[in-house]
Design a protein around this motif. Structure first.
Motif, PDB file in Angstrom:
ATOM      1  N   ASN A 236      10.598  76.465  -2.424  1.00  0.00           N
ATOM      2  CA  ASN A 236       9.858  75.206  -2.174  1.00  0.00           C
ATOM      3  C   ASN A 236       8.381  75.493  -1.885  1.00  0.00           C
TER       4      ASN A 236
ATOM      5  N   LYS B 211       6.861  77.941  -0.748  1.00  0.00           N
ATOM      6  CA  LYS B 211       6.475  78.719   0.436  1.00  0.00           C
ATOM      7  C   LYS B 211       6.997  80.155   0.287  1.00  0.00           C
TER       8      LYS B 211
ATOM      9  N   TYR C 191       8.592  83.515   1.566  1.00  0.00           N
ATOM     10  CA  TYR C 191       9.478  83.988   2.631  1.00  0.00           C
ATOM     11  C   TYR C 191       9.697  85.484   2.461  1.00  0.00           C
TER      12      TYR C 191
ATOM     13  N   ASP D 298      13.374  79.295   7.033  1.00  0.00           N
ATOM     14  CA  ASP D 298      13.342  78.306   8.124  1.00  0.00           C
ATOM     15  C   ASP D 298      14.235  77.122   7.749  1.00  0.00           C
ATOM     16  N   ASP D 299      14.225  76.059   8.585  1.00  0.00           N
ATOM     17  CA  ASP D 299      15.185  74.968   8.289  1.00  0.00           C
ATOM     18  C   ASP D 299      14.789  74.143   7.076  1.00  0.00           C
ATOM     19  N   ASN D 300      13.639  74.395   6.496  1.00  0.00           N
ATOM     20  CA  ASN D 300      13.294  73.631   5.286  1.00  0.00           C
ATOM     21  C   ASN D 300      14.108  74.079   4.075  1.00  0.00           C
ATOM     22  N   VAL D 301      14.701  75.255   4.189  1.00  0.00           N
ATOM     23  CA  VAL D 301      15.424  75.795   3.031  1.00  0.00           C
ATOM     24  C   VAL D 301      16.868  75.293   3.047  1.00  0.00           C
ATOM     25  N   LYS D 302      17.296  74.805   1.893  1.00  0.00           N
ATOM     26  CA  LYS D 302      18.646  74.224   1.788  1.00  0.00           C
ATOM     27  C   LYS D 302      19.476  75.036   0.788  1.00  0.00           C
TER      28      LYS D 302
ATOM     29  N   ASP E 174      18.774  75.718  -3.130  1.00  0.00           N
ATOM     30  CA  ASP E 174      17.345  75.607  -3.473  1.00  0.00           C
ATOM     31  C   ASP E 174      16.995  76.686  -4.487  1.00  0.00           C
TER      32      ASP E 174
END
Ligand SMILES: Cc1ncc(COP(=O)(O)O)c(C=O)c1O
Length: 395
Positions: free
Chosen positions: A319, A321, A323, A339-343, A346
């Protein structure tokens, strides 16, 4: 494709690269596309985009590679850059493949074989790399004078390969001199294709007047080889030293910048297949190389060193970003601290795009871009993007 790890190849970029290269360096008659090693990892499918851009001869390293490319194009001439076993000449004739003659004994044996049809040959000269090629004018003269003994052998080309860029080194000039020395008794203008240069020769040197062919490898795949002029006091001193050396050794002038506007064509994708929260002091992967300093979310990605990515790859993008890869990468998986943005599921970019350009990743991993391109294994399916069409190929 069941595992969503794949290499996307943008065919338009490759085609546009060739157009751009030819616009910048229009003075050659033959633009060889060096498509060995599965077109530097891009896959043989790309040859038609390269041809649409203006490549008019292909070069590979083995008969296997040449025959494989015939699945994609039956017309274009293909040169094998290494000598092949002579018992397979029938295959070369059948598939219209040009062979390399790189020593006199090989040529003598070739003369004893009765050829049913014309076979094109290029003579390779060893001007300094000491791996393949005719080393002296005597040897070359022996070959040339014997060519009429087999009317089906067609001498189409003569070539050598430069070991260095020639920037601040004398090897390049020495190789050029050696080429002239070996060919001193023959009229090069009677040989249809004379080719010496590769990507670096193209961009760093003025055109060699008697060469009408150039072999394009890494530059076609988007590496412009542009070296921005370094600044600062150390660079200033280095420049003085290099200029002095160049004068003293009569090193021919070179240029390190060019106007090429190229783009790489590959993006390596995968996806998140697992997400887990680990606690401080939990470890990740083989050898427990990463120990979590605090609660951490780990994403597992199904790509590993068996897919050909460097074992010391540092980052991936999810997304938009970056990592960090944590722990040692496994044969088929790697782990990333997210972090919690990753699902779950993805999309993950491993290589390519704005954030992970090929050159940057190669530098970070301490390898050459050549290794990075050609390292991606065939178990990674290639997905070709042509305008808005996608086609998937497994090699
Ligand atoms: C004989 C020969 N010519 C041309 C090339 C293309 O080189 P580059 O990718 O540096 O343009 C290669 C690459 O290894 C080669 O072996």
């Amino acid at each position: 494709m069941y595992r969503k790890t794949y290499l996307e190849v943008n065919c338009e970029n490759l085609k546009n690269n060739i157009i751009n290269i030819k616009q910048n360096y229009p003075d050659y008659e033959y633009y060889f596309g060096v498509v060995k090693a599965n077109a530097y990892g891009h896959g043989g499918y790309v040859i038609n985009s390269l041809i649409e851009g203006g490549i008019n001869y292909l070069a590979v390293s083995s008969l296997e590679e040449a025959i494989k490319l015939r699945e994609y194009n039956t017309e274009i001439s293909i040169l094998i850059l290494e000598p092949i076993h002579l018992q397979y000449l029938d295959k070369c004739i059948k598939h219209n493949i040009t062979i390399t003659v790189s020593n006199v004994e090989y040529f003598r044996e070739l003369l004893t074989i009765s050829l049913p049809q014309k076979l094109k040959i290029h003579i390779k000269l060893d001007t300094g790399m000491s791996r393949l090629g005719i080393k002296s004018s005597d040897e070359l003269d022996k070959i040339i004078s014997n060519l009429p003994n087999n009317p089906n052998l067609v001498l189409e080309g003569i070539y050598t390969h430069f070991a260095t860029s020639g920037i601040n080194d004398k090897h390049w000039d020495n190789q050029l001199d050696k080429f002239k020395e070996i060919t001193k008794n023959i009229d090069l203008s009677t040989i249809p294709i004379v080719h010496m240069g590769r990507s670096l020769t193209l961009v760093n040197h003025a055109k060699i007047p008697f060469c009408n062919g150039i072999r394009l490898g890494i530059v076609m795949y988007g590496m412009s080889q542009n070296m921005p002029t370094p600044t600062g006091f150390k660079a200033f001193l280095r420049n003085i030293r290099n200029n002095h050396r160049k004068k003293k050794l009569h090193i021919s002038p070179t240029t390190t910048t060019n106007n090429l506007n190229l783009q790489t064509a590959i993006t390596l994708y995968s996806e998140v297949i697992e997400l887990r929260k680990i606690q401080a002091n939990d470890f990740v992967g083989y050898g427990a190389e990463f120990i979590a300093p605090k609660e951490t979310i780990i994403a597992t990605i199904p790509i590993g060193y068996a897919d050909g990515i460097p074992s010391n790859i540092k980052h991936v993008v999810i997304n938009e970003k970056l990592y960090k890869v944590v722990g040692s990468i496994c044969m088929d998986m790697l782990c990333v601290s997210v972090d919690d943005n990753v699902k779950l599921y993805d999309k993950v970019t491993i290589l390519g795009g704005d954030k992970l350009p090929v050159k940057t990743v190669a530098n970070e991993c301490g390898i050459k871009t050549y290794n990075l391109f050609t390292g991606i294994r065939n178990r990674v399916p290639r997905v070709y993007k042509n305008d808005d069409d996608y086609i998937e190929i497994e090699y």
